[in-house]
Design a protein around this motif. Structure first.
Motif, PDB file in Angstrom:
ATOM      1  N   MET A 143       8.374   1.351  76.872  1.00 52.47           N
ATOM      2  CA  MET A 143       7.174   0.652  77.302  1.00 52.47           C
ATOM      3  C   MET A 143       7.447  -0.842  77.514  1.00 52.47           C
ATOM      4  N   GLU A 144       8.407  -1.359  76.764  1.00 57.26           N
ATOM      5  CA  GLU A 144       8.705  -2.788  76.906  1.00 57.26           C
ATOM      6  C   GLU A 144       9.170  -3.123  78.319  1.00 57.26           C
ATOM      7  N   ILE A 145       9.972  -2.251  78.913  1.00 60.72           N
ATOM      8  CA  ILE A 145      10.445  -2.497  80.275  1.00 60.72           C
ATOM      9  C   ILE A 145       9.275  -2.465  81.255  1.00 60.72           C
ATOM     10  N   GLN A 146       8.290  -1.597  81.007  1.00 62.25           N
ATOM     11  CA  GLN A 146       7.096  -1.551  81.869  1.00 62.25           C
ATOM     12  C   GLN A 146       6.341  -2.879  81.821  1.00 62.25           C
ATOM     13  N   ARG A 169       7.453  -7.443  73.700  1.00 61.82           N
ATOM     14  CA  ARG A 169       7.559  -6.749  72.408  1.00 61.82           C
ATOM     15  C   ARG A 169       6.329  -7.037  71.545  1.00 61.82           C
ATOM     16  N   GLU A 170       5.903  -8.283  71.524  1.00 64.21           N
ATOM     17  CA  GLU A 170       4.729  -8.648  70.720  1.00 64.21           C
ATOM     18  C   GLU A 170       3.462  -7.960  71.234  1.00 64.21           C
ATOM     19  N   LEU A 171       3.356  -7.816  72.556  1.00 62.42           N
ATOM     20  CA  LEU A 171       2.197  -7.128  73.115  1.00 62.42           C
ATOM     21  C   LEU A 171       2.146  -5.674  72.649  1.00 62.42           C
ATOM     22  N   ILE A 172       3.292  -5.082  72.456  1.00 60.54           N
ATOM     23  CA  ILE A 172       3.389  -3.674  72.082  1.00 60.54           C
ATOM     24  C   ILE A 172       3.284  -3.467  70.568  1.00 60.54           C
ATOM     25  N   GLU A 173       3.881  -4.363  69.794  1.00 59.86           N
ATOM     26  CA  GLU A 173       4.084  -4.093  68.371  1.00 59.86           C
ATOM     27  C   GLU A 173       3.129  -4.807  67.407  1.00 59.86           C
ATOM     28  N   THR A 174       2.309  -5.730  67.898  1.00 56.79           N
ATOM     29  CA  THR A 174       1.451  -6.474  66.966  1.00 56.79           C
ATOM     30  C   THR A 174      -0.024  -6.173  67.207  1.00 56.79           C
ATOM     31  N   ASN A 175      -0.834  -6.437  66.202  1.00 54.96           N
ATOM     32  CA  ASN A 175      -2.289  -6.262  66.349  1.00 54.96           C
ATOM     33  C   ASN A 175      -2.843  -7.206  67.404  1.00 54.96           C
ATOM     34  N   LEU A 176      -2.371  -8.447  67.393  1.00 55.46           N
ATOM     35  CA  LEU A 176      -2.821  -9.392  68.412  1.00 55.46           C
ATOM     36  C   LEU A 176      -2.414  -8.901  69.803  1.00 55.46           C
ATOM     37  N   GLY A 177      -1.191  -8.402  69.923  1.00 52.24           N
ATOM     38  CA  GLY A 177      -0.737  -7.857  71.203  1.00 52.24           C
ATOM     39  C   GLY A 177      -1.603  -6.704  71.671  1.00 52.24           C
TER      40      GLY A 177
END
Length: 131
Positions: free
Chosen positions: A1-4, A66-74
Motif C-alpha cells: 500500500m505504501e507504493i500506492q 508510511r505514517e499515513l498507513i501506520e498511525t492513527n493520525l495518518g
C-alpha cells in the motif's frame, strides 16, 4: 500500500502543476473578462488554492506514506482524503453537464481518465482508513 500512496503523491503533484496551464488552455483572459471583478478574482484565487491543496496532499503522500498507513493520525488524514476524493468523484458525474464531454472524443477520454483517477484515489484512501 505504501507504493500506492507514493504513486498517488506523484500524480497529485503533477495534477497540481497542471493547473498552471489552465488560464491559457481555457482562455481565461477572454472568458473571465465577462465576469465581474470579484467573480474573476474568486475564480483565480480558488484555482490557486485548489492547486496548492492538491500539491500539499501530494507532498504529504510522497514524504509520509508510511505514517499515513501506520498511525492513527495518518488514518484520520486518509479518512479526510477519502471523503474529499469521493466527493470529487461524485462531482465528476453530477457537477458537470454531460454536454461538456458526451459525443466529443477527446473530452470523453479525459472524463473517463479522471473518473478512474478519482475512483482510484478514493478507494486507496478508504482502504487505508478501514485497515
Amino acid at each position: 500500500m505504501e507504493i500506492q500512496i507514493k504513486i498517488i503523491g506523484g500524480v497529485l503533484i503533477l495534477l497540481a502543476l497542471f493547473h498552471i496551464i489552465f488560464p491559457k488552455y481555457f482562455n481565461w483572459k477572454e472568458e473571465l473578462n465577462k465576469l465581474s471583478l470579484i467573480n474573476k478574482q474568486i475564480m483565480s484565487v480558488h484555482t490557486i488554492f485548489i492547486a496548492l491543496t492538491v500539491l500539499l496532499m501530494g507532498l504529504l503522500c510522497v514524504t509520509s506514506s508510511r505514517e499515513l498507513i501506520e498511525t492513527n493520525l495518518g488514518s484520520t488524514i486518509s479518512f479526510g482524503f477519502a471523503i474529499f476524493w469521493t466527493i470529487r468523484l461524485f462531482i465528476q458525474f453530477f457537477g458537470y453537464s454531460t454536454s461538456l464531454w458526451k459525443g466529443k472524443t477527446f473530452e470523453t477520454i479525459i472524463h473517463v481518465i479522471f473518473s478512474i483517477l478519482w475512483l482510484y484515489l478514493s478507494t486507496v484512501f478508504w482502504l487505508i482508513y478501514f485497515n
